[in-house]
Design an enzyme around this catalytic site. Structure first.
Site, mmCIF file in Angstrom:
data_model
loop_
_atom_site.group_PDB
_atom_site.id
_atom_site.type_symbol
_atom_site.label_atom_id
_atom_site.label_comp_id
_atom_site.label_asym_id
_atom_site.label_seq_id
_atom_site.Cartn_x
_atom_site.Cartn_y
_atom_site.Cartn_z
ATOM 1 N N CYS A 42 7.007 -2.880 -7.084
ATOM 2 C CA CYS A 42 7.943 -3.643 -7.908
ATOM 3 C C CYS A 42 8.331 -2.816 -9.131
ATOM 4 O O CYS A 42 7.679 -1.839 -9.476
ATOM 5 C CB CYS A 42 7.273 -4.931 -8.360
ATOM 6 S SG CYS A 42 6.598 -5.861 -6.981
ATOM 7 N N ARG B 143 13.879 1.448 -6.498
ATOM 8 C CA ARG B 143 12.568 1.181 -5.879
ATOM 9 C C ARG B 143 12.673 0.149 -4.776
ATOM 10 O O ARG B 143 11.739 -0.072 -4.021
ATOM 11 C CB ARG B 143 11.576 0.697 -6.947
ATOM 12 C CG ARG B 143 11.275 1.695 -8.033
ATOM 13 C CD ARG B 143 10.564 1.034 -9.215
ATOM 14 N NE ARG B 143 9.192 0.722 -8.939
ATOM 15 C CZ ARG B 143 8.159 1.499 -9.278
ATOM 16 N NH1 ARG B 143 8.396 2.638 -9.879
ATOM 17 N NH2 ARG B 143 6.923 1.168 -9.005
ATOM 18 N N TRP C 278 9.238 -6.582 -4.977
ATOM 19 C CA TRP C 278 9.253 -6.174 -3.555
ATOM 20 C C TRP C 278 8.190 -7.049 -2.916
ATOM 21 O O TRP C 278 6.992 -6.845 -3.133
ATOM 22 C CB TRP C 278 8.923 -4.686 -3.433
ATOM 23 C CG TRP C 278 8.840 -4.186 -2.034
ATOM 24 C CD1 TRP C 278 7.697 -4.029 -1.299
ATOM 25 C CD2 TRP C 278 9.919 -3.803 -1.176
ATOM 26 N NE1 TRP C 278 8.003 -3.571 -0.045
ATOM 27 C CE2 TRP C 278 9.358 -3.414 0.067
ATOM 28 C CE3 TRP C 278 11.292 -3.732 -1.332
ATOM 29 C CZ2 TRP C 278 10.132 -2.966 1.134
ATOM 30 C CZ3 TRP C 278 12.068 -3.289 -0.264
ATOM 31 C CH2 TRP C 278 11.494 -2.918 0.953
ATOM 32 N N ASN D 203 2.866 -6.037 -10.507
ATOM 33 C CA ASN D 203 3.142 -5.121 -9.402
ATOM 34 C C ASN D 203 1.816 -4.880 -8.716
ATOM 35 O O ASN D 203 0.831 -4.584 -9.373
ATOM 36 C CB ASN D 203 3.710 -3.792 -9.951
ATOM 37 C CG ASN D 203 4.008 -2.802 -8.835
ATOM 38 O OD1 ASN D 203 4.126 -3.200 -7.679
ATOM 39 N ND2 ASN D 203 4.125 -1.537 -9.168
ATOM 40 N N GLY D 204 1.759 -5.057 -7.397
ATOM 41 C CA GLY D 204 0.509 -4.769 -6.696
ATOM 42 C C GLY D 204 0.058 -5.944 -5.845
ATOM 43 O O GLY D 204 0.835 -6.836 -5.507
ATOM 44 N N GLU E 4 6.375 13.405 16.590
ATOM 45 C CA GLU E 4 6.874 13.037 15.255
ATOM 46 C C GLU E 4 7.223 14.296 14.471
ATOM 47 O O GLU E 4 8.251 14.340 13.786
ATOM 48 C CB GLU E 4 5.841 12.197 14.513
ATOM 49 C CG GLU E 4 6.104 11.944 13.045
ATOM 50 C CD GLU E 4 7.413 11.207 12.753
ATOM 51 O OE1 GLU E 4 8.075 10.723 13.701
ATOM 52 O OE2 GLU E 4 7.805 11.155 11.573
ATOM 53 N N LYS F 292 10.958 14.971 12.903
ATOM 54 C CA LYS F 292 11.193 15.291 11.485
ATOM 55 C C LYS F 292 12.053 16.532 11.362
ATOM 56 O O LYS F 292 12.981 16.590 10.560
ATOM 57 C CB LYS F 292 9.859 15.473 10.760
ATOM 58 C CG LYS F 292 9.163 14.167 10.455
ATOM 59 C CD LYS F 292 9.854 13.460 9.333
ATOM 60 C CE LYS F 292 9.871 11.967 9.316
ATOM 61 N NZ LYS F 292 10.253 11.215 10.436
ATOM 62 N N GLU G 248 15.722 15.799 12.552
ATOM 63 C CA GLU G 248 16.559 14.940 11.696
ATOM 64 C C GLU G 248 16.748 15.530 10.301
ATOM 65 O O GLU G 248 17.689 15.188 9.611
ATOM 66 C CB GLU G 248 16.008 13.528 11.630
ATOM 67 C CG GLU G 248 14.637 13.357 11.035
ATOM 68 C CD GLU G 248 14.210 11.887 11.005
ATOM 69 O OE1 GLU G 248 15.067 10.997 10.944
ATOM 70 O OE2 GLU G 248 13.009 11.631 11.042
ATOM 71 N N HIS H 223 2.999 22.734 33.369
ATOM 72 C CA HIS H 223 3.840 22.059 34.381
ATOM 73 C C HIS H 223 5.321 22.261 34.119
ATOM 74 O O HIS H 223 6.153 21.473 34.549
ATOM 75 C CB HIS H 223 3.487 20.558 34.394
ATOM 76 C CG HIS H 223 2.052 20.301 34.702
ATOM 77 N ND1 HIS H 223 1.514 20.477 35.956
ATOM 78 C CD2 HIS H 223 1.017 19.961 33.890
ATOM 79 C CE1 HIS H 223 0.209 20.208 35.924
ATOM 80 N NE2 HIS H 223 -0.121 19.895 34.685
ATOM 81 N N LYS I 50 19.478 4.679 7.454
ATOM 82 C CA LYS I 50 18.087 4.283 7.236
ATOM 83 C C LYS I 50 17.711 3.113 8.149
ATOM 84 O O LYS I 50 16.583 3.006 8.598
ATOM 85 C CB LYS I 50 17.864 3.864 5.777
ATOM 86 C CG LYS I 50 16.410 3.523 5.443
ATOM 87 C CD LYS I 50 15.478 4.675 5.737
ATOM 88 C CE LYS I 50 14.017 4.316 5.533
ATOM 89 N NZ LYS I 50 13.093 5.343 6.027
HETATM 90 C C1 AGP Z 1 12.447 8.071 11.265
HETATM 91 O O1 AGP Z 1 12.363 9.265 10.481
HETATM 92 C C2 AGP Z 1 13.868 7.744 11.653
HETATM 93 N N1 AGP Z 1 14.627 7.536 10.476
HETATM 94 C C3 AGP Z 1 14.005 6.676 12.724
HETATM 95 O O2 AGP Z 1 13.423 7.188 13.883
HETATM 96 C C4 AGP Z 1 13.340 5.305 12.433
HETATM 97 O O3 AGP Z 1 11.938 5.436 12.477
HETATM 98 C C5 AGP Z 1 13.778 4.326 13.536
HETATM 99 O O4 AGP Z 1 15.185 4.196 13.450
HETATM 100 C C6 AGP Z 1 13.130 2.949 13.408
HETATM 101 O O5 AGP Z 1 13.498 2.360 12.203
HETATM 102 P P1 AGP Z 1 12.682 1.049 11.741
HETATM 103 O O6 AGP Z 1 11.267 1.488 11.545
HETATM 104 O O7 AGP Z 1 13.335 0.597 10.468
HETATM 105 O O8 AGP Z 1 12.803 0.038 12.848
#
Ligand code: AGP
Length: 619
Positions: free
Chosen positions: A2, A30, A78, A105-106, A488, A492, A495, A511, A614
Site C-alpha cells: 500500500c 504501487r 492494495w 501497510n502489511g 521460465e 524471460k 520477452e 532425443h 501485462k
Molecule cells: C510473464 O513474464 C508474462 N508476462 C506472461 O507469460 C504472464 O505470466 C501470463 O500472461 C499470465 O499472466 P497472469 O499471471 O496475469 O495470468
C-alpha cells in the site's frame, strides 16, 4: 504494497490535505484498489475514503465540506484482508468516539485472535480488515494512557506479521505516530513541518532530507520534531540521509526499472505470501480458502490451468504437490484446457494461477472447469479480480503489484502459494507427509533470506549478460523441478531481449535437441543439488559433459559446494543450498537477472517489452 503518507505542519489550512493527496498520487505506481485520508481538525478526525482510484476520492472530497487541519494521513490500499470496497478502504477509525484513525501497510498475522478478543469485549467492526483491529486496539490503549506514542508501543508489541502503521488522534492534534516491522517507513524532514511515507516518493516534492528507520521502531512526528524509539521503549536514533533520486526514480525505489525493483522485492514477495498461513501451533490454516474440508479430502485429481510464467509456476508446483499429497497433478495450458476434452469430475480440483486475475484464457478455462463440476481455487495476486471472483475459493499471493510486464516476484509468490496449498492438502488428508508440512513451512520461511543473499552475488551474471549482448540464441536445460525453471529462463530472455531461447528437459537432449549444439552455443544448465534423490544430480552433470564435449559454452547454476560440475562448466553461478523441491525459488533468480541485464545491454525497454501486455484480457 500500500501507499502511505503522513503530514504535520505549523498551521491549519488546506496544505495537509494537498500534501497527502500529492503524495498518494506519487505512490499510485504501487498499484491500489482504494484510497482514503484522515485530517485532525479541531477536536475531531475527519475521514473520507473510496474504493477505486484517487479520482473517486477527490470527487468525494470536492463534494464535501472538508475542514482545515494541521495534521493528515493518507493511504492507497492494495487489498489483502477484505476486498476493495469503501468500507475496507483506509483510514480505519478506533474507539466509540471515532477520534482515532489508522492507515496500515502489511499483514497482521494474528488479527483473527485479536479480533475475537475485541468482539468478546463488545467491540463492533464495520470492515473485514486486519487494520480495523489495530485501530480498535490503539483506541483502547490511548484511552488508558492518553499518550498516542505509548498506545502505539503497547499495541505493536501484540501484533505479529509485517506492518507499517500510522495513527492520528483528535486529542493529539499536532502529532502523527508511526511504527514499522518488516514493512517500509521513512521520515521526511521539512522546515516547521514533517512527513512520513512508505517510500520517499510520498514527500519528495517537499523535502529531500529523509530519516531511515530500523526494524521494530516507532517514530513520533510534530511540526518541529521527530522522536524515534524501539518497540521495547528504549530511545533510538533514525539514520538521516539526503534523497538523491528524482520523483520518477523514487517510484522505483532508486532502481532503474520496475523489473529490477521487483526482482529485488522477491524476498518480501515470498515472505509476505507465507504470512498468516499458520496458527500459533504451526498448523496450516487457509481461512480464505473457504472450501469444505470434506470436499478437499475427497479430491482425487488436481489440474492446474495457467498461461506463460504462471504455467511454469504450476509445473514447478506439480512435483511438490504430488510428492506431498499423492494426488495426481496435471498442468494444462489454460488456452488448451477447453479444447482437450478434459477429464474433470466433482472430485477434481482445478487450480488457476494468475498474477492479474484477468487473463482471458485462464478465466475461460476456470468457467469451463466449473461447467464440468470441478472445484476451483484461484491463486491470484490481485484482490477482487475476475478469476478469483469466479472461483469457489482463492489463495492470494502477497507479492504486491507487479508493474513490469515480465513477471518475476509474482512467479516466486505463485510457487510459494501453491506449496502452501499442497502442504495444507497433505495436512488435511493425513498420510506420511502430514507431519512434514511443519518442517517444509519452516524451510520455506528461510527462503527469503537466501534470495536476499543470492541477490547480492549477481555481479558475474550481469557481466556475462553484458558480454553476451549480441548472442542470437541461448538454450536452457533442467530436470525435474529445474525443467520449468529452464522454460521460465528461456521465456524471460525471449520477452525481454527478443532473442531466440528454448528451455528443454535435460534428458530430452539426446532425443533431438543436441543437434542444436555447436561450438560456442551458450547453454544454461540448472543443476539439482547433489543431495537430490534418484541420482538426478549425476545425470545432469552427464548432460553438461555431453554438450561441453560438442563445444557448448556451459553456464551452470549449481548449489554452493557442488564441485562435480567444475570440470564441465565455463561459468558456475552459485545458489544457496535448500531442499530439492524448494530450489526453483532460488535457481530462477540468476536467470531473471541475466535476462534483465542482457535486455538493458541491448538498450531495450525492460518494463514494457514490444508486443506484450501485462494482462492479456483477450483470448
Ligand atoms: C510473464 O513474464 C508474462 N508476462 C506472461 O507469460 C504472464 O505470466 C501470463 O500472461 C499470465 O499472466 P497472469 O499471471 O496475469 O495470468
Amino acid at each position: 504494497m500500500c501507499g502511505i503518507v503522513g503530514y504535520v505542519g505549523p498551521d491549519t489550512g488546506a496544505r495537509p490535505l494537498d500534501v497527502v493527496m500529492e503524495g498518494l498520487a506519487r505512490l499510485e505506481y504501487r498499484g491500489y484498489d482504494s484510497a482514503g485520508v484522515a485530517l485532525v481538525a479541531g477536536d475531531e478526525v475527519y475521514t473520507q475514503k473510496r474504493a477505486g482510484k484517487l479520482a473517486n476520492l477527490r470527487e468525494a472530497l470536492e463534494g464535501d465540506t472538508v475542514p482545515s487541519a494541521a495534521t493528515a494521513i493518507g493511504h492507497t490500499r492494495w487489498a489483502t484482508h477484505g476486498g476493495p470496497t469503501d468500507e475496507n478502504a483506509h483510514p480505519h477509525r478506533g474507539g466509540a468516539d471515532g477520534k482515532l484513525a489508522v492507515v496500515h501497510n502489511g499483514i497482521v498475522e494474528n488479527f483473527h485472535q485479536l479480533k475475537q478478543e475485541l468482539l468478546a469485549q463488545g467491540v463492533t467492526f464495520t470492515s473485514e480488515t486486519d487494520t480495523e483491529v489495530a485501530a480498535q486496539l490503539l483506541a483502547a490503549a490511548f484511552a488508558e494512557s492518553g499518550d498516542l506514542t505509548e498506545a502505539m508501543r503497547s499495541v505493536v508489541n501484540r501484533l505479529e506479521g509485517a506492518f507499517t502503521l500510522l495513527a492520528v488522534h483528535a486529542d493529539a492534534p499536532d502529532t502523527v505516530v508511526a511504527a514499522r516491522r518488516n514493512s517500509p517507513l521513512v521520515v521526511g524532514l521539512g522546515e516547521g513541518e514533517n512527513f512520513l511515507g512508505s517510500d520517499v516518493a510520498a514527500f519528495i516534492g517537499y523535502t529531500k532530507q529523509a530519516v531511515e528507520l530500523d526494524q521494530d521502531q516507532i517514530v513520533t512526528i510534530t511540526p518541529t520534531s521527530h522522536t524515534v524509539m524501539n518497540f521495547d521503549g528504549t530511545p533510538a536514533e533514525g539514520k538521516p540521509y539526503e534523497v538523491t533520486w528524482d520523483a520518477a526514480a523514487a517510484e522505483k525505489s532508486g532502481y532503474d526499472t520496475f523489473m529490477e525493483k521487483e526482482i529485488n522485492d522477491q524476498p518480501h514477495a515470498v515472505g509476505d505470501t507465507l504470512l498468516g498461513r499458520t496458527d500459533a501451533d504451526g498448523k496450516l490454516v487457509l481461512d480464505e480458502l473457504r472450501i469444505d474440508e470434506a470436499n478437499l479430502k475427497d479430491i482425487d485429481r488436481i489440474t492446474i490451468v495457467a498461461c506463460g510464467t504462471a504455467a511454469y509456476a504450476g509445473m514447478v508446483a506439480k512435483y511438490a504437490i504430488e510428492h506431498w499429497t499423492r494426488i495426481p497433478v496435471e498442468v494444462s495450458l489454460a488456452h488448451e484446457f477447453r479444447y482437450c476434452d478434459p477429464i474433470v469430475s466433482d472430485r477434481t480440483l482445478v487450480v488457476s494461477i494468475s498474477q492479474s486475475g484477468e487473463t482471458a484464457d485462464t478465466a475461460m478455462a476456470v468457467r469451463h472447469a466449473r461447467s464440468l463440476g470441478a472445484l476451483t481455487v484461484s491463486v491470484c495476486n490481485t484482490h477482487g479480480a475476475t478469476i478469483p471472483r469466479e472461483s469457489d475459493a482463492v489463495l492470494y499471493t502477497h507479492a504486491g503489484p507487479e508493474i513490469a510486464v515480465a513477471s518475476t516476484k509474482a512467479f516466486l509468490a505463485q510457487i510459494t502459494a501453491c506449496y502452501v496449498l499442497g502442504l495444507y492438502l497433505a495436512q488435511l488428508r493425513g498420510g506420511t507427509f502430514a507431519d512434514d508440512a511443519r518442517a517444509v513451512m519452516a524451510e520455506l520461511h528461510e527462503v527469503p533470506d537466501k534470495i536476499a543473499s543470492l541477490l547480492t552475488e549477481m555481479d558475474r551474471v550481469k557481466e556475462i549478460a553484458r558480454f553476451m549482448a549480441d548472442t542470437r540464441s541461448v538454450l536452457f536445460l533442467g530436470r525435474n523441478v529445474g525443467y520449468p525453471i529452464a522454460m521460465e529462463g528461456a521465456l524471460k530472455l525471449k520477452e525481454l531481449a527478443y532473442i531466440h531461447a528454448e528451455g528443454f528437459a535435460a534428458g530430452e537432449l539426446k532425443h533431438g535437441p543436441i543437434a542444436l549444439i555447436e561450438p560456442g552455443q551458450p547453454v544454461f544448465i540448472v543443476v539439482p543439488g547433489p543431495d537430490t534423490p534418484n541420482e538426478l544430480h549425476k545425470k545432469v552433470v552427464s548432460n553438461i559433459q555431453e554438450i561441453r564435449a560438442r563445444g557448448a559454452r556451459t553456464l551452470v547454476i549449481a548449489q554452493e559446494g557442488d564441485e562435480e560440475v567444475l570440470p564441465f562448466a565455463d561459468e558456475v553461478i552459485r545458489v544457496p543450498h535448500t531442499s530439492p523441491l524448494l530450489q526453483p525459488l532460488l535457481t530462477v533468480v540468476p536467470l531473471q537477472i541475466f535476462a534483465l541485464h542482457l535486455s538493458t545491454a541491448k538498450g531495450l525497454d525492460v518494463d514494457q517489452p514490444r508486443n506484450l501486455a501485462k494482462s492479456v484480457t483477450v483470448e
